[in-house]
Write a protein that holds these residues in place. Structure first.
Motif, short mmCIF file in Angstrom:
data_model
loop_
_atom_site.label_atom_id
_atom_site.label_comp_id
_atom_site.label_asym_id
_atom_site.label_seq_id
_atom_site.Cartn_x
_atom_site.Cartn_y
_atom_site.Cartn_z
N GLY A 14 -16.31 2.27 -5.89
CA GLY A 14 -15.72 2.63 -4.61
C GLY A 14 -16.38 1.93 -3.44
O GLY A 14 -17.35 1.18 -3.59
N ASN A 52 0.83 -1.19 0.00
CA ASN A 52 0.00 0.00 0.00
C ASN A 52 0.87 1.25 0.00
O ASN A 52 1.71 1.43 0.88
CB ASN A 52 -0.94 0.00 1.21
CG ASN A 52 -1.99 1.09 1.13
OD1 ASN A 52 -1.72 2.25 1.41
ND2 ASN A 52 -3.19 0.71 0.74
N GLY A 54 -13.92 3.58 1.99
CA GLY A 54 -12.48 3.44 2.18
C GLY A 54 -11.75 3.85 0.92
O GLY A 54 -12.19 4.76 0.21
N THR A 55 -10.65 3.17 0.62
CA THR A 55 -9.81 3.56 -0.51
C THR A 55 -9.87 2.55 -1.65
O THR A 55 -8.88 2.30 -2.33
CB THR A 55 -8.35 3.72 -0.04
OG1 THR A 55 -7.89 2.48 0.52
CG2 THR A 55 -8.21 4.82 0.99
N CYS A 56 -11.03 1.97 -1.88
CA CYS A 56 -11.19 1.05 -3.01
C CYS A 56 -11.03 1.81 -4.33
O CYS A 56 -11.56 2.92 -4.48
CB CYS A 56 -12.55 0.37 -2.98
SG CYS A 56 -12.85 -0.64 -1.51
N SER A 57 -10.35 1.22 -5.28
CA SER A 57 -10.13 1.87 -6.56
C SER A 57 -11.43 1.94 -7.36
O SER A 57 -12.29 1.07 -7.26
CB SER A 57 -9.07 1.12 -7.37
OG SER A 57 -9.51 -0.20 -7.66
N PHE A 114 -10.46 7.00 -9.32
CA PHE A 114 -10.08 7.28 -7.94
C PHE A 114 -9.23 6.14 -7.39
O PHE A 114 -9.47 4.97 -7.69
CB PHE A 114 -11.33 7.45 -7.07
CG PHE A 114 -12.30 8.47 -7.59
CD1 PHE A 114 -12.00 9.82 -7.56
CD2 PHE A 114 -13.52 8.08 -8.14
CE1 PHE A 114 -12.89 10.76 -8.05
CE2 PHE A 114 -14.41 9.00 -8.63
CZ PHE A 114 -14.10 10.36 -8.59
N TYR A 115 -8.25 6.51 -6.55
CA TYR A 115 -7.38 5.55 -5.88
C TYR A 115 -6.70 4.59 -6.88
O TYR A 115 -6.63 3.39 -6.66
CB TYR A 115 -8.14 4.76 -4.81
CG TYR A 115 -8.70 5.65 -3.73
CD1 TYR A 115 -7.85 6.29 -2.81
CD2 TYR A 115 -10.07 5.88 -3.63
CE1 TYR A 115 -8.37 7.13 -1.83
CE2 TYR A 115 -10.59 6.73 -2.64
CZ TYR A 115 -9.73 7.33 -1.75
OH TYR A 115 -10.23 8.16 -0.78
N GLN A 174 -17.12 -3.08 -1.81
CA GLN A 174 -16.89 -2.73 -3.21
C GLN A 174 -17.69 -3.62 -4.15
O GLN A 174 -17.91 -4.80 -3.89
CB GLN A 174 -15.41 -2.86 -3.55
CG GLN A 174 -15.06 -2.39 -4.96
CD GLN A 174 -13.57 -2.44 -5.24
OE1 GLN A 174 -12.90 -3.42 -4.90
NE2 GLN A 174 -13.04 -1.40 -5.85
N ASN A 200 0.50 5.32 -0.22
CA ASN A 200 -0.37 6.50 -0.19
C ASN A 200 -1.84 6.13 -0.40
O ASN A 200 -2.57 6.81 -1.13
CB ASN A 200 0.07 7.52 -1.23
CG ASN A 200 1.48 8.03 -1.00
OD1 ASN A 200 1.89 8.21 0.14
ND2 ASN A 200 2.22 8.26 -2.07
N GLY A 201 -2.26 5.04 0.21
CA GLY A 201 -3.65 4.63 0.14
C GLY A 201 -4.02 3.87 -1.11
O GLY A 201 -5.18 3.50 -1.30
N ILE A 202 -3.05 3.58 -1.99
CA ILE A 202 -3.31 2.86 -3.23
C ILE A 202 -2.60 1.51 -3.18
O ILE A 202 -1.41 1.43 -2.85
CB ILE A 202 -2.82 3.66 -4.46
CG1 ILE A 202 -3.58 4.99 -4.54
CG2 ILE A 202 -3.00 2.86 -5.74
CD1 ILE A 202 -3.10 5.89 -5.65
#
Length: 372
Positions: free
Chosen positions: A153, A76, A156-159, A177-178, A221, A78-80
């Protein structure tokens, strides 16, 4: 002296037994393993729970001590999530199964509880995980011309992205996103790579696949996947919370993260990119009926529109097409299924995709009657 000989004999016997067990473990672990649910194991006042149901891990262990971890390895940044692949190494040391983590480059240690020819159990973060051997069954799932995978999404940080791969190796990716790449890009893969990505899905019998899968919780997601054969949608699967069969969900990561490992070029030659970019799917409406396309089906239509030709034909609109969450219908498109009228730079433009997208795929969709 007799005592020393007895000790040496005992050491030899124990060593031989340990060696036999080691060899048996290394032989028994080879092959395909899939997680199964097991009964709650009670040890006095303590209860050893199994990993959460949303986790559907699987393994293939090989004789050369390599392992294919079906959920994949990630790091992970930066959240990606950066995909590191599914192939790593393993070893068995006594009662421990050790798997090399590709992120930390350290060995993860799992205590073996049971390992036979048909059952594998080990402790995973203090929980009991149980696996059984499985065989990949041959089925009649065809080879596809196109595969589209889209992700929505979550809390959270789901792409949020869409990836299309074609049998000729061409790739179209849209990152929102992400994702490490944002925007619309084109790229390419080899036919061998395409076949592998395709065959990851084809281990599942498509005749048994549902169109929709859901879990009982919220904020997860949705992943939608569309398969195209001979210019028609063969199957679309909308999966919320990875509720689909495990072997099908294992194919997600290599495809959704494909863009991270190939050369991409910005898609600058597409005509209506900003005018038909519905990241959450499209909403189709007639006078008294409506329907929602999945995100992957919407991206497929988006692709057809980019490949379409400008037309001056006059047509009778049968449907109104808009973004699923665009309640005010500010960017709606009038269409009969083949011709699409939209605004580009505040001027009406008609795109001809060359065939009727709705008519040829009608059997895949379920309309509902509009009620107040």
């Amino acid at each position: 002296m007799k005592y020393l000989l007895a000790v040496l004999l005992l050491i030899c016997i124990c060593g031989s037994a340990c060696n036999d067990k080691q060899q048996a473990n290394e032989k028994n672990i080879l092959g395909n393993w899939i997680k199964v649910r097991n009964k709650t194991v009670s040890t006095g006042k303590n209860v050893v729970l199994e990993p959460p149901e949303y986790e559907k891990p699987g393994f293939i262990f090989y004789a050369d001590h390599s392992v294919d971890y079906k959920l994949g390895f990630f790091k992970n940044t930066n959240g990606i999530n950066i995909f590191l692949g599914t192939k790593s190494k393993f070893k068995i040391m006594g009662n421990n199964l050790m798997i090399l983590d590709l992120d930390s480059n350290k060995w993860n240690n799992y205590r073996l509880i049971k390992l036979t020819t048909d059952s594998l159990q080990f402790l995973f973060d203090g929980r009991l995980a149980t696996f059984k051997h499985y065989q990949i069954k041959k089925n009649n799932t065809p080879e596809f011309d196109q595969i589209i995978l889209s992700t929505l999404g979550c809390f959270g940080t789901c792409s949020v992205s869409s990836t299309m791969i074609n049998a000729d190796g061409s790739v179209l990716f849209n990152g929102l996103f992400y994702t490490t790449k944002k925007g619309l890009f084109t790229g390419s893969i080899t036919k061998v790579q395409y076949k592998q990505l395709q065959d990851n899905f084809r281990t599942t019998d498509f005749n048994l696949l549902k169109n929709y899968y859901n879990v009982a919780w919220t904020d997860d997601q949705t992943i939608s996947t569309t398969f195209v054969k001979n210019g028609k949608i063969y199957k679309s699967v909308n999966d919320y919370g990875a509720a689909a069969p495990a072997q099908f969900t294992w194919a997600y990561a290599p495809l959704r993260c494909l863009y991270q490992s190939i050369n991409l070029k910005s898609a600058t030659n597409f005509k209506v990119v900003s005018h038909f970019n519905y990241p959450y799917g499209a909403y189709i409406k007639t006078a008294n009926m409506d329907m929602a396309l999945t995100q992957s089906e919407t991206f497929l239509l988006f692709y057809y529109l980019q490949k379409g030709k400008i037309s001056t034909v006059t047509f009778k609109s049968r449907y109104q097409l808009s973004s699923l969450f665009d309640i005010q219908k500010r960017h709606h498109i009038d269409t009969d299924g083949r011709f699409y009228k939209l605004e580009v730079n505040k001027k009406p433009v008609i795109i001809d995709i060359g065939f009727n997208f709705f008519d040829i795929n009608e059997k895949n969709w379920h309309w509902r009657k509009i009620t107040k």
